[in-house]
Design a protein around this motif. Structure first.
Motif, short mmCIF file in Angstrom:
data_model
loop_
_atom_site.label_atom_id
_atom_site.label_comp_id
_atom_site.label_asym_id
_atom_site.label_seq_id
_atom_site.Cartn_x
_atom_site.Cartn_y
_atom_site.Cartn_z
N LYS A 136 34.66 4.53 -32.17
CA LYS A 136 34.74 5.68 -33.08
C LYS A 136 36.11 6.33 -33.05
CE LYS A 136 33.38 8.96 -35.84
NZ LYS A 136 33.23 8.68 -37.29
N ILE A 137 36.65 6.55 -31.85
CA ILE A 137 37.96 7.20 -31.74
C ILE A 137 39.05 6.33 -32.35
CG2 ILE A 137 39.68 8.12 -30.15
CD1 ILE A 137 37.37 8.84 -28.26
N GLY A 138 38.91 5.00 -32.22
CA GLY A 138 39.88 4.11 -32.84
C GLY A 138 39.94 4.30 -34.35
N LYS A 139 38.78 4.44 -34.99
CA LYS A 139 38.73 4.67 -36.44
C LYS A 139 39.31 6.04 -36.80
CE LYS A 139 36.43 0.94 -37.86
NZ LYS A 139 36.96 -0.03 -38.85
N CYS A 140 38.91 7.06 -36.03
CA CYS A 140 39.41 8.42 -36.29
C CYS A 140 40.92 8.50 -36.10
CB CYS A 140 38.71 9.42 -35.36
SG CYS A 140 36.93 9.61 -35.62
#
Length: 377
Positions: free
Chosen positions: A316-320
């Motif tokens: 998730k953090i990679g996408k954000c």
């Protein structure tokens, strides 16, 4: 659940923010970029004086007994300053593996040296064919009359160029995975170091008939894979916090820029479309912060829950992070990719974050597999 920081945690956050703001200036980053070490040895000693190197080490071995939340507080501040000191490789991963796998004698010998900054570690585990699968290890360790012989290759060893000792994973006689302490400069150990995207350095290692004494093996020879998985999950939680610090800095700088940059006689922030994009960036930062906190809170949970939380956060953090970085560069226009601003440096660090220990697609699959499902990303 009370998520309020304790008094000690608030003091840690304040001291870390103050130190990073005062130390990691643009001039300092330019100086470190040309340093073959990749970081400042003087600042690393200051980390020890502040107690940061001892933070997660058990009190019985000269540490402070801190946990993943405290590490996350530090790493978020490090993200804001684009810190390149080998905190992740030495303290978050290296000290964790020694604490989990080492004998009492090894812990007493190594952990205090980490706490006082006299020992820098690197973790050599990744191999070209593994594709982020922690269990795929081709490097071999064979028992000899005098100890061990290690043969194999390792890629992208963080801070391996500066490490006094390297924790190398190897398959013992074709069976379980063991961890070996390999000193820098050992005969048969060849290293090729290179700059990392976003700051710092890493290296590729080739181990050819590296002879080690019997006590180079960490622990009693039990399979080290569970400890490796736990250490990497903790590292991903820490990296998530670092990414949050970077994202928040990008948001703050972009917001300030849109207030002072004028087009057609009005600041960019007066444009409703720009406000919507800034709001989207803020939302992505909050979502990433929540996922990083969840990964830290689950760092000591049972293995499946811990790993799902870590992989979920990494994905998730990679996408954000990519969304926030791209929006920041775009809203700065051509200034976003010049050396006059730090925007490009933060952008590169977030790109590096997305590839460390596997990208979003890999961790979506891992998260699903741990939950008993299959997913194609």
């Amino acid at each position: 659940m009370d998520l309020t920081l304790s008094d000690e945690q608030r003091l840690l956050r304040e001291s870390a923010d103050r130190f990073v703001n005062e130390t990691y200036t643009a001039d300092h980053r330019r100086k470190i970029a040309n340093d073959p070490l990749g970081f400042s040895a003087e600042i690393w000693k200051q980390f020890a004086d502040l107690g940061w190197l001892a933070l997660p080490i058990p009190e019985a071995h000269g540490g402070l007994g801190g946990g993943a939340i405290e590490i996350g507080i530090l790493m978020e501040a490090f993200g804001r300053g684009l810190v390149t000191e080998p905190y992740l490789s030495t303290v978050v991963i290296g000290a964790s593996l020694i604490s989990e796998c080492g004998t009492e004698t090894q812990k007493q010998a190594l952990l205090p040296k980490i706490a006082d900054s006299s020992l820098i570690l690197a973790f050599a585990h990744s191999e070209r064919q593994a594709r982020y699968d922690l269990a795929k290890i081709a490097t071999t360790a064979k028992k000899t009359p005098d100890g061990w012989r290690i043969d194999g290759q390792k890629t992208a060893v963080l801070d391996g160029n500066a490490a006094g000792q390297i924790v190398v994973s190897a398959r013992i006689d074709g069976g379980k995975i063991g961890l070996f302490m390999v000193p820098r400069g050992a005969p048969g150990l060849a290293s090729r170091d290179f700059p990392r995207l976003g700051g710092g350095r890493a290296c590729n290692l080739e181990l050819s008939d590296v002879q080690l004494p019997a006590d180079a093996l960490l622990g009693d020879g039990s399979d080290a894979l569970p400890a490796i998985e736990a250490a990497v999950d903790r590292a991903m939680a820490a990296l998530g916090a670092e990414a949050v610090g970077i994202m928040q800095t990008l948001l703050d700088q972009t917001l300030e820029y849109t207030k002072i940059r004028k087009q057609f006689g009005r600041p960019l922030s007066a444009n409703q479309v720009i406000r919507h994009r800034l709001a989207d960036m803020a939302m992505q930062c909050d979502e990433a912060r929540s996922m990083a906190l969840r990964a830290a809170l689950m760092a000591d949970a049972e293995p499946v829950a811990r790993s799902r939380a870590a992989s979920g956060a990494k994905a998730k953090i990679g996408k954000c992070a990519r969304f926030v970085a791209e929006q920041s560069v775009q809203l700065h226009g051509a200034m976003g990719v010049t050396e006059e601003l730090d925007i490009g440096s933060y952008f590169k660090r977030l790109l590096a974050f997305d590839t460390l220990f596997g990208g979003s697609a890999h961790h979506y699959r891992r998260h699903a597999a741990l939950g008993g499902r299959d997913v194609h990303v």
